[in-house]
Design a protein around this motif. Structure first.
Motif, PDB file in Angstrom:
ATOM      1  N   MET A  80      28.508  -5.966  40.309  1.00  0.00           N
ATOM      2  CA  MET A  80      27.472  -4.935  40.362  1.00  0.00           C
ATOM      3  C   MET A  80      28.033  -3.520  40.429  1.00  0.00           C
ATOM      4  O   MET A  80      27.289  -2.565  40.630  1.00  0.00           O
ATOM      5  N   LYS A  81      29.347  -3.358  40.247  1.00  0.00           N
ATOM      6  CA  LYS A  81      29.983  -2.056  40.449  1.00  0.00           C
ATOM      7  C   LYS A  81      29.346  -0.941  39.632  1.00  0.00           C
ATOM      8  O   LYS A  81      29.218   0.192  40.097  1.00  0.00           O
ATOM      9  N   LYS A  82      28.944  -1.243  38.408  1.00  0.00           N
ATOM     10  CA  LYS A  82      28.413  -0.181  37.554  1.00  0.00           C
ATOM     11  C   LYS A  82      27.032   0.285  37.996  1.00  0.00           C
ATOM     12  O   LYS A  82      26.534   1.298  37.503  1.00  0.00           O
ATOM     13  N   HIS A  83      26.419  -0.440  38.928  1.00  0.00           N
ATOM     14  CA  HIS A  83      25.105  -0.053  39.443  1.00  0.00           C
ATOM     15  C   HIS A  83      25.185   0.545  40.848  1.00  0.00           C
ATOM     16  O   HIS A  83      24.157   0.915  41.411  1.00  0.00           O
ATOM     17  N   VAL A  84      26.399   0.605  41.410  1.00  0.00           N
ATOM     18  CA  VAL A  84      26.573   1.019  42.800  1.00  0.00           C
ATOM     19  C   VAL A  84      27.508   2.220  42.877  1.00  0.00           C
ATOM     20  O   VAL A  84      28.571   2.232  42.253  1.00  0.00           O
ATOM     21  N   GLY A  85      27.108   3.225  43.650  1.00  0.00           N
ATOM     22  CA  GLY A  85      27.980   4.347  43.959  1.00  0.00           C
ATOM     23  C   GLY A  85      28.419   4.247  45.406  1.00  0.00           C
ATOM     24  O   GLY A  85      27.593   4.016  46.294  1.00  0.00           O
TER      25      GLY A  85
END
Length: 295
Positions: A80-85
């Protein structure tokens, strides 16, 4: 809707189940379980050293717990990295690169245009520091650079560790205006009691690695102490002279007494000139829970 959701799962953006972490035979995190709902601003609140940053490291796979499970939208964090900052307590830096170079590198990774960050750069007052090497930034400037890094890809979920630590009130307000854009789900840690009161939909109090209470700020303030004021008295005050049912806690160099009882208040006022009366806040609820356990 974020990836990995069915309509029935929609409200669970971040999910913890029975997280335990032992360090040198002592529990740093113990039996932590909670969920953060879609669009919710959820605060993990407590003084420094209580396990807040450790829990952030567990969520983001920096540290692996001895047991338990963490899911982001029903998936593992790396999926999910690309959806999480993410903003860590100590922002990872390429110290011999400029802020602009780091941002440009992240833009390539996430396939976004650098120009979309210019508004954030201006609002965070980082325009004059954009060409500075990361190693020469002050602590506050590194914090703001870390916020820029977390926002590069316009994530739908933010995981923020002490996001406004060390900032003045104006810049704290600027940051929260930015964070709250686009109906993001936000999980953040803080030791600022007022910040949690103002911005969190729900709060989890953490003490020595344990969650000791989860509720809304208004419910914590209304339902736990059975009063809306506290009386601060010196440690020399004889507590045995007031009704034993009156709640009190030790806080630094004073006692905090919680009561609406007019007789008790009158007695305190007659017994010492060194008292003050003020409204309760979330710190008072936290002190109460750590002493009395909320029972």
């Amino acid at each position: 809707m974020a990836p990995g959701f069915s309509s029935k799962q929609e409200k669970k953006m971040i999910y913890f189940s029975d997280i335990n972490l032992k360090i040198s035979e002592h529990f740093a995190i113990q039996n932590v379980g909670l969920e953060v709902r879609q669009g919710e601003l959820f605060a993990l609140l407590g003084p420094n050293g209580m396990g807040k940053s450790t829990l952030i490291d567990i969520i983001t796979n920096v540290i692996h717990p001895n047991s338990g499970m963490v899911k982001i939208c029903g998936r593992d964090f790396h999926e999910m990295k690309k959806h999480v900052g993410v903003l860590y307590e100590y922002t990872p830096m390429f110290y011999y690169s400029t802020v602009k170079e780091i941002l440009a590198y992240l833009c390539v990774i996430y396939n976004v245009r650098f120009e979309r960050l210019k508004t954030y750069i201006e609002k965070l007052q980082m325009r004059e520091k954009i060409d500075s090497l990361a190693k020469v930034l002050s602590k506050g400037e590194r914090r703001k650079a870390g916020i820029l890094f977390a926002l590069v890809h316009d994530p739908s979920i933010l995981i923020l560790d002490e996001p406004t630590a060390g900032m003045d009130p104006f810049m704290r307000d600027v940051c929260w205006t930015i964070f709250k854009q686009h109906d993001r789900t936000i999980f953040f840690t803080t030791h600022y009691w007022d910040e949690a009161t103002e911005h969190a939909d729900r709060i989890a109090f953490i003490s020595r690695g344990k969650i000791i209470g989860i509720d809304t700020p208004s419910s914590f303030l209304s339902n736990y102490l059975n009063c809306q004021q506290k009386i601060s008295v010196p440690l020399t005050f004889d507590l045995s002279t007031i009704d034993h049912s009156v709640l009190y806690v030790l806080n630094d160099d004073k006692y905090l007494i919680y009561t609406q009882n007019e007789e008790a208040i009158s007695h305190i006022q007659k017994s010492t000139d060194s008292y003050s009366i003020s409204s309760i806040d979330l710190k008072d609820v936290y002190l109460y829970l750590t002493k009395y356990g909320g029972d």
